[in-house]
Each structure stands twice: as C-alpha cells, then as structure tokens.
Design an enzyme around this catalytic site. Structure first.
Site, PDB file in Angstrom:
ATOM      1  N   GLY A  13      43.157  32.655  54.208  1.00 39.64           N
ATOM      2  CA  GLY A  13      42.781  34.022  53.849  1.00 39.64           C
ATOM      3  C   GLY A  13      41.418  34.369  54.398  1.00 39.64           C
ATOM      4  O   GLY A  13      40.649  35.112  53.793  1.00 39.64           O
ATOM      5  N   SER A  15      40.464  36.270  56.758  1.00 36.66           N
ATOM      6  CA  SER A  15      40.194  37.658  57.137  1.00 36.66           C
ATOM      7  C   SER A  15      40.115  38.571  55.917  1.00 36.66           C
ATOM      8  O   SER A  15      39.976  39.782  56.059  1.00 36.66           O
ATOM      9  CB  SER A  15      41.288  38.164  58.093  1.00 36.66           C
ATOM     10  OG  SER A  15      42.568  38.092  57.477  1.00 36.66           O
ATOM     11  N   LEU A  18      37.432  38.310  49.930  1.00 31.25           N
ATOM     12  CA  LEU A  18      36.671  37.238  49.285  1.00 31.25           C
ATOM     13  C   LEU A  18      35.867  36.441  50.298  1.00 31.25           C
ATOM     14  O   LEU A  18      34.705  36.090  50.050  1.00 31.25           O
ATOM     15  CB  LEU A  18      37.617  36.308  48.523  1.00 31.25           C
ATOM     16  CG  LEU A  18      36.975  35.114  47.826  1.00 31.25           C
ATOM     17  CD1 LEU A  18      36.021  35.569  46.733  1.00 31.25           C
ATOM     18  CD2 LEU A  18      38.026  34.180  47.252  1.00 31.25           C
ATOM     19  N   ARG A  47      46.511  35.268  59.626  1.00 28.96           N
ATOM     20  CA  ARG A  47      47.509  35.694  60.605  1.00 28.96           C
ATOM     21  C   ARG A  47      46.893  36.407  61.803  1.00 28.96           C
ATOM     22  O   ARG A  47      47.401  36.325  62.906  1.00 28.96           O
ATOM     23  CB  ARG A  47      48.524  36.628  59.949  1.00 28.96           C
ATOM     24  CG  ARG A  47      49.460  35.959  58.975  1.00 28.96           C
ATOM     25  CD  ARG A  47      50.555  36.926  58.560  1.00 28.96           C
ATOM     26  NE  ARG A  47      51.434  36.350  57.562  1.00 28.96           N
ATOM     27  CZ  ARG A  47      52.562  36.910  57.170  1.00 28.96           C
ATOM     28  NH1 ARG A  47      52.952  38.057  57.702  1.00 28.96           N
ATOM     29  NH2 ARG A  47      53.316  36.338  56.247  1.00 28.96           N
ATOM     30  N   ASP A 185      36.310  29.102  38.675  1.00 32.80           N
ATOM     31  CA  ASP A 185      35.980  30.252  37.839  1.00 32.80           C
ATOM     32  C   ASP A 185      34.508  30.548  38.104  1.00 32.80           C
ATOM     33  O   ASP A 185      33.628  29.811  37.661  1.00 32.80           O
ATOM     34  CB  ASP A 185      36.212  29.930  36.361  1.00 32.80           C
ATOM     35  CG  ASP A 185      35.909  31.111  35.444  1.00 32.80           C
ATOM     36  OD1 ASP A 185      35.281  32.073  35.916  1.00 32.80           O
ATOM     37  OD2 ASP A 185      36.291  31.071  34.270  1.00 32.80           O
ATOM     38  N   HIS A 186      34.236  31.623  38.835  1.00 38.69           N
ATOM     39  CA  HIS A 186      32.860  31.846  39.291  1.00 38.69           C
ATOM     40  C   HIS A 186      31.894  32.079  38.131  1.00 38.69           C
ATOM     41  O   HIS A 186      30.689  31.880  38.286  1.00 38.69           O
ATOM     42  CB  HIS A 186      32.805  33.010  40.282  1.00 38.69           C
ATOM     43  CG  HIS A 186      32.973  34.363  39.671  1.00 38.69           C
ATOM     44  ND1 HIS A 186      34.202  34.956  39.492  1.00 38.69           N
ATOM     45  CD2 HIS A 186      32.062  35.247  39.199  1.00 38.69           C
ATOM     46  CE1 HIS A 186      34.040  36.138  38.944  1.00 38.69           C
ATOM     47  NE2 HIS A 186      32.770  36.344  38.737  1.00 38.69           N
ATOM     48  N   LYS A 190      27.323  30.412  37.169  1.00 36.27           N
ATOM     49  CA  LYS A 190      26.106  31.165  36.877  1.00 36.27           C
ATOM     50  C   LYS A 190      25.071  30.283  36.176  1.00 36.27           C
ATOM     51  O   LYS A 190      25.407  29.444  35.338  1.00 36.27           O
ATOM     52  CB  LYS A 190      26.438  32.401  36.030  1.00 36.27           C
ATOM     53  CG  LYS A 190      27.300  33.417  36.778  1.00 36.27           C
ATOM     54  CD  LYS A 190      27.677  34.577  35.877  1.00 36.27           C
ATOM     55  CE  LYS A 190      28.554  35.594  36.611  1.00 36.27           C
ATOM     56  NZ  LYS A 190      27.811  36.360  37.610  1.00 36.27           N
ATOM     57  N   GLU A 224      32.181  46.193  32.148  1.00 30.66           N
ATOM     58  CA  GLU A 224      31.833  46.728  33.462  1.00 30.66           C
ATOM     59  C   GLU A 224      31.834  48.250  33.435  1.00 30.66           C
ATOM     60  O   GLU A 224      32.704  48.866  32.821  1.00 30.66           O
ATOM     61  CB  GLU A 224      32.840  46.275  34.523  1.00 30.66           C
ATOM     62  CG  GLU A 224      32.939  44.783  34.723  1.00 30.66           C
ATOM     63  CD  GLU A 224      34.018  44.441  35.732  1.00 30.66           C
ATOM     64  OE1 GLU A 224      33.714  44.394  36.935  1.00 30.66           O
ATOM     65  OE2 GLU A 224      35.171  44.239  35.311  1.00 30.66           O
ATOM     66  N   HIS A 248      37.708  33.543  32.323  1.00 28.12           N
ATOM     67  CA  HIS A 248      36.249  33.652  32.225  1.00 28.12           C
ATOM     68  C   HIS A 248      35.722  33.448  30.802  1.00 28.12           C
ATOM     69  O   HIS A 248      34.895  32.567  30.542  1.00 28.12           O
ATOM     70  CB  HIS A 248      35.789  35.029  32.723  1.00 28.12           C
ATOM     71  CG  HIS A 248      36.079  35.282  34.163  1.00 28.12           C
ATOM     72  ND1 HIS A 248      36.077  34.294  35.113  1.00 28.12           N
ATOM     73  CD2 HIS A 248      36.359  36.427  34.831  1.00 28.12           C
ATOM     74  CE1 HIS A 248      36.362  34.819  36.296  1.00 28.12           C
ATOM     75  NE2 HIS A 248      36.538  36.099  36.149  1.00 28.12           N
ATOM     76  N   LYS A 344      36.827  47.808  31.366  1.00 27.91           N
ATOM     77  CA  LYS A 344      36.474  48.573  32.555  1.00 27.91           C
ATOM     78  C   LYS A 344      36.012  49.969  32.132  1.00 27.91           C
ATOM     79  O   LYS A 344      36.380  50.472  31.078  1.00 27.91           O
ATOM     80  CB  LYS A 344      37.692  48.717  33.469  1.00 27.91           C
ATOM     81  CG  LYS A 344      38.284  47.397  33.964  1.00 27.91           C
ATOM     82  CD  LYS A 344      37.479  46.832  35.109  1.00 27.91           C
ATOM     83  CE  LYS A 344      38.197  45.661  35.753  1.00 27.91           C
ATOM     84  NZ  LYS A 344      37.377  45.055  36.826  1.00 27.91           N
TER      85      LYS A 344
END
Length: 487
Positions: A13, A15, A18, A47, A185-186, A190, A224, A248, A344
């Site tokens: 992935g 291109s 992320l 691809r 899990d980003h 932190k 957010e 998360h 959100k």
C-alpha cells in the site's frame, strides 16, 4: 541507543495515504536522528507502475508537505530517499509474488542486508489475509537463513466482530508466529500513554492511591472536531464503537488499570493488560449511549450532518458518538465506574485520561468541589501532551473559600528533548523486536468479546436507541444518564 539490525521494510500500500502522511515521514525522522541501521532499505509495493526514481520524486514532494512544516535539508532528504525502492505488482495475485522474492533478493545482495524482513500492511483490511497467504505460498513468511526473522505489522481495524477477529488471528498465526505479528495501535506510541506506566509504577504517591479506596471514577476521552471527512464509506462499516472503543480506548484503559508486571518485559506487560480485559463486567445496552451528528456549526462554519457526508447512506444508523460506563470486577477496581467518550464533530478536540479522586469525607471549607472532588489527575494524550494535577487551595483574602488550582507539566517544556511521534516510536520498536506497545491475540479477542454483545443487540433494531446531536456540540444530552454527576 543500540541501532536495530540491518533489515528490509516492505510496505504494502505504498501509494496510499498512510504511507505518505505517516510512515515515510516517521522513517525520515528516524533517519535524520541516526536511529536507522546502516544497511536498511524501504521497499514500497503497490499496483501503480513506478520506477524507483519516479516513486522517490513523488515521495520527496510528500515528505516536504507532511514533515510538520519542517524544511528538511536537501542532501539529507536525498540520502534518505536513496534507501527507498519501489516494486509495482498486483499483490492480490499470488502468482506475481515471485517478483517480490526476486526484488528482495536483489536488494539484499546489493545492500548487504541479512535475512531480516518486516512486512507492513498499509492496505484495506480485507487484503490482510490474502497478502499473508501469498507470502506463505512464496515462502517469504519464514526466514531461509540461520539468524533470520520475519515480522508483519497489521493496521486496524483487526476484524469487525469477535468471529472475524478470531478468523483473522487464526489465519495469521498459521502463517507467522504470534511473537512476530505486530498489531499496531498508534495511540500506544504516544509519549503520555507510555508515561502512564512510569507515573504509576515509579511514584509511590500515585500508585498507593491508584485503587477503589481513593479513586471515584476514571474518564477516557477521544473527541474530534472533525467529521468523517472523506472516510464515509469506511466509517459506514465501522462506527465509533469499532473504530475507537474496541482498540484505542480499550488499550488506554488497560494501561491505566493493569497491575505492575514483575519485570519490564513485553509478554509480562501484555499479560497484565489481558487480565484487566478478563475482569471486565459484561455490558448491557443501558451502559452505552450512541449518537450521530446532524448539521451544525464547526466554529463559525456551517457543516452538514453525518447522513449528508460523501459515502454515507441517507438513512444511516451508524454511530459517530459513544458514551459508555463500565466496571472492572477485581480487587483494585471493584465498584469504580470507568467512562469512555468518543465522537466526531464535537465542540472541541479532546484526547485525555481524567482520574477523579474521591472527595474528603467531611467538608470543612466553603466552595469546595464543583464535581466529585477537587483532586484530579489529567493525562493529555494528544499534542501538546501534558500532565496536570488539580487540587483545592484557599482563595487569597477570603475566609477559607476553596478553589481548584493545578500544577502542569508539558512535554514540550523539555526544550532539549526531541519527542518522537507515535509511528516513529512504534516502527522503531518493531525493527528492534519489541512488542510491548503492540496488541496480542488474547487481548484483542477479549476486547472484541466485551463489545460484541452490544453490536449484536444494535443489529436487531439498528435505529433503536440512536440519539442525535448538533455538530459542534458536546454530544447528545442523553450522555448524562450514565453519570452520577452532571457534565
């Protein structure tokens, strides 16, 4: 710091969004701080038919755009991009993986790289299983030389239910060893999240109070101001419960609630998180408030509701907000309510953990405690990351009128210390074989087991219990039903 061994990082992935926004900028930062191995290569796979040079030119522009406003030195940027290579092939076709085998062999020989490979799946989740199977068929899933290793990093979402997560785990574990599967899990990368462990287990003043005798409640927020942006199609199949709670916030809660491991070891740490998840009291639908944003204001700008976003059904019942109350049935936390809030299009962005300590048993002074207590510990997870301790003090000149004040520590006050972003930390950990901040199979399945009954209940009548809130608000008013004090 000891650098990782020489290796090739293969990004499926390459291109995609992320890669350009997070992965390559984070790898560049590690390179700029001289933390990458000398013989290290990044091999992008997708691809689109690019040559190495065409891909480098494209990524050079992306790096300039996404390096947080920095202007990297031209020579340093070029030196980094010399490590970046590209292979255009169809990763959906197992028959084409001989091209990947040949490219890896070519790079290993040219760059003198040992038999060390990491595969990063920055792809849609439905491709995880097929890519892993194709790696097995091409014999790329196992090292071919003594001392070699293979690791695979998988992005969320990891399954969409308990059954799908178990099936994907079973498939991946049949191809790679569990210790070589890194479920990223980003949030766990932190700085504040990592410091939860130090704050608790290195400081007697906190750890001695970290229990049901002194803590009134714990809130964990991930709110957010943004809407779903251009992710409407993805979000329709996910929703806030899957997208934020299952991974998360559950992982943050695990760090907050876990017992101290006997040593700072990845498996021992993850054992303690799994114990917390096993002790979770089963949820009922009354423990969860779900909402969806309607048209409203984002600052001064008028914004559409969720059902008017691109890729969203006009009658969608997908939740964009969750408020949840739950309990942990163990000795440390019995009777202490935990709360999750995520949404959100909220009034403000807020990613933090709030520890509410119990009030004093007898109020001697006026004005004390607008909420449950003057004493709060607030761990701000999002940038700028910080820790605040709140307590009551006398208002000067008054007759013992008490107000809440705070002592604050901001990580950016450490002006001589570079604070790595979450992906920098997690990528470096994977290169070094440290899985402490990655999710293990048992914890993943336990977290799905916790929320799966709610998903199944909603599936019976998708519109039942769905509330609505204006964009730019604090969420649906019904969220207050969960609280023993008002927000």
């Amino acid at each position: 710091m000891i650098k990782p061994d020489g290796q090739i990082l293969v990004i499926f992935g390459a291109s995609g969004d992320l890669t350009k926004r997070k992965l390559l900028p984070s790898l560049y930062e590690l390179f700029a701080r001289d933390m990458l191995p000398e013989n290290f290569v990044i091999l992008g796979v997708a691809r689109t038919p690019f040559s190495d040079e065409e891909f480098r030119i494209q990524q050079k522009d992306n790096l300039k755009a996404f390096l947080k406003g920095k202007h990297p030195e031209a020579k340093q940027l070029d030196a980094f991009l010399e490590r970046v290579h590209y292979l255009g092939f169809n990763s959906d076709e197992a028959a084409e993986y001989h091209l990947l085998v040949e490219k890896i062999a070519e790079l290993r020989k040219a760059k003198d790289i040992p038999d060390h490979l990491i595969f990063y799946l920055a792809t849609p989740p439905q491709k995880y299983g097929p890519i892993a199977e194709a790696l097995r068929k091409s014999k790329l899933n196992k090292a071919s030389e003594e001392g070699g290793w293979r690791r695979i990093i998988v992005e969320k979402p990891f399954g969409s239910s308990l059954e799908t997560a178990q099936a994907l785990n079973k498939q991946l574990c049949s191809i790679f060893d569990e210790e070589d599967i890194y479920r990223i899990d980003h949030f766990l990368g932190k700085e504040t999240v990592q410091n939860i462990l130090v704050l608790r287990f290195a400081n007697q003043i906190f750890e001695s109070l970290w229990n049901r005798n002194y803590i009134d409640s714990i809130e964990i927020y991930a709110a957010e101001k943004l809407g779903v942006e251009n992710r409407g199609k993805y979000y329709e199949g996910a929703g806030a419960l899957r997208d934020m709670i299952q991974n998360h916030l559950m992982q943050l809660m695990g760090f907050v609630a876990m017992e101290a491991p006997s040593a700072f070891d990845a498996n021992l740490m993850r054992d303690e998180v799994a114990k917390v998840f096993r002790a979770l009291h089963p949820l009922s639908p009354n423990d969860v408030i779900r909402g969806q944003y309607i048209a409203g204001k984002a600052g001064e700008e008028s914004v559409v509701g969720y059902r008017e976003e691109n890729g969203v059904a006009a009658d969608s019942t997908t939740e964009t907000y969750i408020a949840m109350r739950f309990f942990i049935d163990n000795w440390r936390w019995g009777g202490v309510p935990f709360y999750f809030y995520t949404g959100k299009r909220m009034q403000e962005s807020r990613s933090e953990i709030v520890i509410h300590f119990k009030n004093v048993p007898h109020r001697l002074f006026s004005g004390i405690c607008p909420r449950s207590s003057c004493n709060e510990l607030i761990l701000k997870v999002d940038s700028p990351e910080s820790i605040s301790l709140k307590f009551g003090l006398k208002v000067p000149g008054s007759f013992f009128e008490v107000k809440q004040v705070s002592m604050n520590f901001a990580y950016d006050s450490l002006c001589n210390t570079y604070i790595a972003n979450a992906y920098e930390r997690l990528l470096l950990d994977a290169m070094q074989g440290d899985s402490t901040l990655y999710t293990r199979t048992d914890a993943l399945e336990l977290s799905w087991r916790f929320i799966d009954p709610i998903l199944k209940e909603w599936a019976k009548d998708p519109a039942k219990g769905l509330t609505f809130y204006p964009a730019g608000s604090n969420g649906p008013e019904e969220r207050k039903w969960l609280l023993h004090y008002s927000l």
